[in-house]
Design an enzyme around this catalytic site. Structure first.
Site, PDB file in Angstrom:
ATOM      1  N   ASP A   1       1.910  -0.233 -19.635  1.00  0.00           N
ATOM      2  CA  ASP A   1       0.986   0.820 -19.492  1.00  0.00           C
ATOM      3  C   ASP A   1       1.757   1.833 -18.409  1.00  0.00           C
ATOM      4  OD1 ASP A   1      -1.179   2.090 -19.668  1.00  0.00           O
ATOM      5  OD2 ASP A   1      -2.490   1.087 -18.223  1.00  0.00           O
TER       6      ASP A   1
ATOM      7  N   TYR B   1       0.816  -1.325   0.015  1.00  0.00           N
ATOM      8  CA  TYR B   1       0.075  -0.009  -0.107  1.00  0.00           C
ATOM      9  C   TYR B   1       0.818   1.205  -0.120  1.00  0.00           C
ATOM     10  CZ  TYR B   1      -3.080   3.711   1.901  1.00  0.00           C
ATOM     11  OH  TYR B   1      -3.765   4.856   1.931  1.00  0.00           O
TER      12      TYR B   1
END
Length: 391
Positions: free
Chosen positions: A148, A105
């Site tokens: 990407d 995270y």
């Protein structure tokens, strides 16, 4: 598996290991949640696979099985990437037969919250670009191609202003499960990816060039978020980008040359690998440091205490000071305004005169909103802008 609500909370994973805390967003891949890992006592990000979309409205059981197996394989490959600038993949789990990734995270915001319209200071552009390139180099060493790279997949940590690349391997997974077109974002796609070709490491470098172009000019090389995707793919394949120095003043020639090389239509004309980009950016940073030293030799601006080279670390510390003061006192506190002025002056003395003027300009506009156009703080900020413009 899903354990169901407990006191208004939800738990997923084997034995309800992960407690879902906040829904962070949704995309083509699926839903992203911030969660708490009860076993290790840390926050993680969970990325749930949009199995219903990828498998189609009438999924064949065999296709669903193949998608799950490929997802597990791609996750294993991406988990091998080890870099301080890539968000780590910890695990791959299942919730009611829906696979999800367990990832580091990152407490921060995406790069697209920092770019757009206004160019970034050159030192920050080089610092973040170099970190992205280092993350790509670590991935490419493991034969992992991102496919990407875009501002939305680059997170800027709140704690230290370093970047983390996310979603490694997911585009290759989508490529393998979707047949309509290659995964990616048209604003930042390489010409070969626009042709739905697999691409390789140099496709990532082209996308990095698009991101760097936006950092230094405020705009991607072709169009904006409202542009037609087909027109964008045609532009990437056939149109030469406007050189950055033709759009904004103050871009060093060496930085412009690197960006334009990254944006070469032919992959063979781009840098040979990400480590070559890291090396080129370090040389540009050295030039900026030398330029800053030359400016100091002609006398520092009032209020500056910058000394010596190594401006990247000093700027990082100054940015961190501003964020901490904002968190503690609020944006319009006098200490925050002073810290922002010091950051602007440090930026100017690093050799980025344009960046210093822009930081002062932004501060002046903020002070005008908070205190009024005739307030002394507003006037001080615009005076600082004028000083750096004249420099």
């Amino acid at each position: 598996m899903m354990m169901g609500p407990r006191d208004g909370r939800r738990f997923v994973g084997l034995g309800g290991r992960f407690e879902l805390v906040d829904h962070m967003g949704s995309g083509g891949f699926g839903d992203v949640w911030r969660a708490r890992d009860a076993m290790l006592g840390r926050e993680v990000a969970l990325k749930f696979l949009a199995l219903d979309r990828l498998a189609g409205p009438r999924p064949d059981p065999e296709r669903v099985r193949q998608i799950r197996e490929r997802f597990a394989r791609e996750s294993l490959i991406a988990a091998k990437v080890d870099s301080p600038y890539v968000a780590s993949i910890y695990d791959c789990d299942m919730d009611n037969e829906t696979p999800f990734l367990v990832m580091e995270y990152v407490d921060g915001e995406p790069l697209n919250a920092h770019v757009g319209i206004t160019p970034l200071p050159l030192a920050r552009t080089c610092r973040w670009s170099g970190q992205i390139a280092q993350g790509l180099a670590a991935a490419h060493d493991q034969s992992v191609v991102h496919r990407d790279i875009k501002p939305g997949n680059v997170l800027v940590r709140e704690a230290d202003s370093d970047v983390r690349l996310v979603d490694f391997g997911l585009s290759r997974f989508v490529d393998a499960t979707e047949t309509r077109s290659a995964a990616g974002t048209p604003l930042y796609m390489s010409p070969e990816r626009c042709r739905a070709e697999p691409g390789d490491e140099r496709s990532d470098l082209y996308s990095l060039g698009c991101v760097m172009y936006e950092m230094v000019t405020g705009w991607p090389p072709f169009g904006d978020t409202r542009a037609d995707p087909v027109a964008l793919t045609q532009a990437h394949q056939n149109k030469a980008p406007t050189p950055p120095r033709a759009r904004v003043a103050g871009v060093p020639p060496t930085l412009e040359k690197l960006i334009m090389t990254l944006l070469a239509k032919d992959p063979q004309h781009r840098p040979r690998n990400a480590r070559a980009v890291v090396h080129a950016i370090k040389e540009i940073e050295q030039d900026l440091d030398a330029s800053g030293a030359e400016q100091r030799a002609h006398g520092p601006a009032p209020g500056s205490d910058a000394s010596g080279n190594g401006f990247a670390d000093q700027l990082s510390a100054a940015e961190l000071t501003v964020r901490r003061l904002i968190w503690k006192h609020g944006q319009d506190h006098a200490l925050v305004i002073t810290a922002r002025m010091e950051l602007a002056d440090l930026t100017g003395h690093s050799g980025d005169v344009r960046g210093a003027a822009e930081l002062y300009d932004r501060l002046g506009q903020d002070c005008s909103t908070w205190f009024g156009p005739g307030h002394s703080r507003t006037l001080d900020a615009f005076e600082g802008m004028a000083r750096w413009v004249s420099a």
